[in-house]
Each structure stands twice: as structure tokens, then as C-alpha cells.
Design a protein around this motif. Structure first.
Motif, PDB file in Angstrom:
ATOM      1  N   ASN A 169       0.818  -1.214   0.000  1.00  0.00           N
ATOM      2  CA  ASN A 169       0.000   0.000   0.000  1.00  0.00           C
ATOM      3  C   ASN A 169       0.855   1.269   0.000  1.00  0.00           C
ATOM      4  N   LEU A 170       1.923   1.272   0.804  1.00  0.00           N
ATOM      5  CA  LEU A 170       2.819   2.423   0.836  1.00  0.00           C
ATOM      6  C   LEU A 170       3.514   2.619  -0.513  1.00  0.00           C
ATOM      7  N   GLU A 171       3.944   1.537  -1.105  1.00  0.00           N
ATOM      8  CA  GLU A 171       4.606   1.613  -2.402  1.00  0.00           C
ATOM      9  C   GLU A 171       3.651   2.175  -3.458  1.00  0.00           C
ATOM     10  N   LYS A 172       2.419   1.701  -3.449  1.00  0.00           N
ATOM     11  CA  LYS A 172       1.407   2.172  -4.405  1.00  0.00           C
ATOM     12  C   LYS A 172       1.133   3.666  -4.198  1.00  0.00           C
ATOM     13  N   TYR A 173       0.985   4.083  -2.948  1.00  0.00           N
ATOM     14  CA  TYR A 173       0.750   5.490  -2.634  1.00  0.00           C
ATOM     15  C   TYR A 173       1.926   6.351  -3.077  1.00  0.00           C
ATOM     16  N   LEU A 174       3.144   5.909  -2.802  1.00  0.00           N
ATOM     17  CA  LEU A 174       4.339   6.656  -3.174  1.00  0.00           C
ATOM     18  C   LEU A 174       4.443   6.812  -4.689  1.00  0.00           C
ATOM     19  N   LYS A 175       4.165   5.747  -5.426  1.00  0.00           N
ATOM     20  CA  LYS A 175       4.213   5.820  -6.887  1.00  0.00           C
ATOM     21  C   LYS A 175       3.198   6.821  -7.420  1.00  0.00           C
ATOM     22  N   LYS A 176       1.992   6.805  -6.839  1.00  0.00           N
ATOM     23  CA  LYS A 176       0.943   7.744  -7.249  1.00  0.00           C
ATOM     24  C   LYS A 176       1.350   9.186  -6.963  1.00  0.00           C
ATOM     25  N   LEU A 177       1.862   9.410  -5.769  1.00  0.00           N
ATOM     26  CA  LEU A 177       2.286  10.750  -5.358  1.00  0.00           C
ATOM     27  C   LEU A 177       3.421  11.256  -6.236  1.00  0.00           C
ATOM     28  N   ALA A 178       4.404  10.413  -6.492  1.00  0.00           N
ATOM     29  CA  ALA A 178       5.546  10.803  -7.327  1.00  0.00           C
ATOM     30  C   ALA A 178       5.093  11.126  -8.747  1.00  0.00           C
ATOM     31  N   ALA A 179       4.183  10.320  -9.276  1.00  0.00           N
ATOM     32  CA  ALA A 179       3.687  10.558 -10.632  1.00  0.00           C
ATOM     33  C   ALA A 179       2.929  11.879 -10.712  1.00  0.00           C
ATOM     34  N   SER A 180       2.128  12.195  -9.692  1.00  0.00           N
ATOM     35  CA  SER A 180       1.355  13.442  -9.715  1.00  0.00           C
ATOM     36  C   SER A 180       2.244  14.675  -9.589  1.00  0.00           C
ATOM     37  N   LYS A 181       3.402  14.541  -8.950  1.00  0.00           N
ATOM     38  CA  LYS A 181       4.331  15.662  -8.769  1.00  0.00           C
ATOM     39  C   LYS A 181       5.445  15.676  -9.810  1.00  0.00           C
ATOM     40  N   GLY A 182       5.489  14.646 -10.665  1.00  0.00           N
ATOM     41  CA  GLY A 182       6.538  14.568 -11.691  1.00  0.00           C
ATOM     42  C   GLY A 182       7.908  14.249 -11.133  1.00  0.00           C
ATOM     43  N   ILE A 183       7.944  13.502 -10.047  1.00  0.00           N
ATOM     44  CA  ILE A 183       9.213  13.149  -9.396  1.00  0.00           C
ATOM     45  C   ILE A 183       9.584  11.725  -9.792  1.00  0.00           C
ATOM     46  N   PRO A 184      10.796  11.518 -10.331  1.00  0.00           N
ATOM     47  CA  PRO A 184      11.199  10.148 -10.665  1.00  0.00           C
ATOM     48  C   PRO A 184      11.508   9.357  -9.394  1.00  0.00           C
ATOM     49  N   LEU A 185      11.160   8.077  -9.403  1.00  0.00           N
ATOM     50  CA  LEU A 185      11.430   7.203  -8.266  1.00  0.00           C
ATOM     51  C   LEU A 185      12.760   6.487  -8.457  1.00  0.00           C
ATOM     52  N   ALA A 186      13.468   6.306  -7.365  1.00  0.00           N
ATOM     53  CA  ALA A 186      14.726   5.562  -7.391  1.00  0.00           C
ATOM     54  C   ALA A 186      14.712   4.592  -6.218  1.00  0.00           C
ATOM     55  N   SER A 187      15.448   3.528  -6.346  1.00  0.00           N
ATOM     56  CA  SER A 187      15.496   2.518  -5.304  1.00  0.00           C
ATOM     57  C   SER A 187      16.946   2.311  -4.870  1.00  0.00           C
ATOM     58  N   SER A 188      17.123   1.969  -3.599  1.00  0.00           N
ATOM     59  CA  SER A 188      18.459   1.712  -3.087  1.00  0.00           C
ATOM     60  C   SER A 188      18.385   0.622  -2.032  1.00  0.00           C
ATOM     61  N   SER A 189      19.356  -0.272  -2.051  1.00  0.00           N
ATOM     62  CA  SER A 189      19.420  -1.303  -1.017  1.00  0.00           C
ATOM     63  C   SER A 189      20.391  -0.900   0.094  1.00  0.00           C
ATOM     64  N   ASP A 190      20.972   0.305  -0.017  1.00  0.00           N
ATOM     65  CA  ASP A 190      21.916   0.797   0.971  1.00  0.00           C
ATOM     66  C   ASP A 190      21.160   1.451   2.130  1.00  0.00           C
ATOM     67  N   PRO A 191      21.249   0.916   3.363  1.00  0.00           N
ATOM     68  CA  PRO A 191      20.516   1.516   4.483  1.00  0.00           C
ATOM     69  C   PRO A 191      21.005   2.918   4.823  1.00  0.00           C
TER      70      PRO A 191
END
Length: 170
Positions: free
Chosen positions: A6-28
Motif C-alpha cells: 500500500n505504501l509503495e502504491k501510494y508513493l508511486k501515485k504521489l511521485a507521478a502526480s508531482k513529476g518526481i522520478p522514483l529511485a530505489s536503493s538497497s543501501d541503508p
């Protein structure tokens, strides 16, 4: 698992509406640096006798909340960022994350600056960055040797290295 989805889905929606590209990292450390960037004023360092923490903002004595993972972790972290302070029988910090203190000077140099000494007022600055970081005193009281115990990575910036070797007052 459902909460994460649910958080991932919300974040993707929010980023898309603001035009922000998403990035992922496995580094804590990336996530911890983001938290430190938002809560840099909520930093605390372990006291010299290791019984409590001293907040950077106002030099209050606080302890990690007993329900926190770090309260029963064994060796307490030297530097932490916390989300809130709870006052019960004493002041406890909650939602605690361990950080590298070097991040604080990189994230918020305007907040973590060495104090200006009287003789420095009349000395010509060596660079514009030296002038900017010397303008306001801060509150920290530990020594550079305590910072080196945090096993910080060596910076490639010689100005930053000279700065970290000087006396600090946060």
C-alpha cells in the motif's frame, strides 16, 4: 507485506502526480541520511559516561525509551537521530536511528558550525566556505577525537577535513 504494498502504491501515485522520478536503493545509509536530513536538529550524542544522551539542539539529558530496540541493543550508538521526546519519569527519546556524525556537518552546515574565536574576527578567511562556516557558533562540546571514534569515512575535501579536526562547540 500488505502495508508495504500500500505504501509503495501510494508513493508511486504521489511521485507521478508531482513529476518526481522514483529511485530505489538497497543501501541503508541512504535512508538514514534522508532521515537525518529531515531531523538534523533532533540529533543526540552519547554522554562520556555512556548512561544517557545529550541533545545537540538544547543540551538536554535524555535516554532512549525502554521500548526501543536500542535500549536493549547492547552497545549504545554514539550518535542518534530521534523523532520525539516523551516525558514520563524522565525524558526519553523515541523512534531512534543510529547515524554517522559526519552526515550532520554535510547535511546542515548552517546548523553545525564551529564557534568563532575572538582572534578569528580579524583574520582574513582562507576561502569563502571557511568564512561561511565560521560566522555562527553552535552548541557541541565534544572533541575531534570523539568524532574520529565514530569511524567516519575520510573526506576528499581538504577544507572539510581541516574543519573536522578543529574544536567544536555545538
Amino acid at each position: 507485506v500488505e502495508l508495504r504494498a500500500n505504501l509503495e502504491k501510494y508513493l508511486k501515485k504521489l511521485a507521478a502526480s508531482k513529476g518526481i522520478p522514483l529511485a530505489s536503493s538497497s543501501d541503508p545509509d541512504t535512508l538514514l541520511q534522508c532521515i537525518a536530513k529531515g531531523f538534523f536538529a533532533n540529533a543526540a550524542r552519547l554522554s562520556t559516561n555512556s548512561t544517557h544522551y545529550i541533545t545537540v539542539k538544547d543540551s538536554r539529558k535524555v535516554s532512549i525509551h525502554p521500548a526501543s530496540l536500542f535500549a536493549n541493543y547492547g552497545i549504545p550508538p554514539q550518535w542518534v537521530i530521534y523523532h520525539e521526546v516523551t516525558l514520563t519519569t524522565s525524558e526519553f527519546i523515541r523512534n531512534v536511528s543510529q547515524i554517522n556524525p559526519l552526515w550532520l556537518t554535510q547535511i546542515a552546515p548552517h546548523y553545525f558550525q564551529r564557534p568563532r574565536r575572538h582572534e578569528d574576527l580579524f583574520a582574513a578567511p582562507t576561502s569563502s566556505s571557511a568564512c561561511a562556516r565560521d560566522t555562527i557558533g553552535a552548541k557541541r562540546k565534544d572533541t575531534p577525537s570523539e568524532l574520529q571514534q565514530a569511524k567516519r569515512p575520510k573526506s576528499k575535501n581538504p577544507d572539510l577535513e581541516r574543519y573536522l579536526k578543529q574544536d567544536f562547540q555545538f
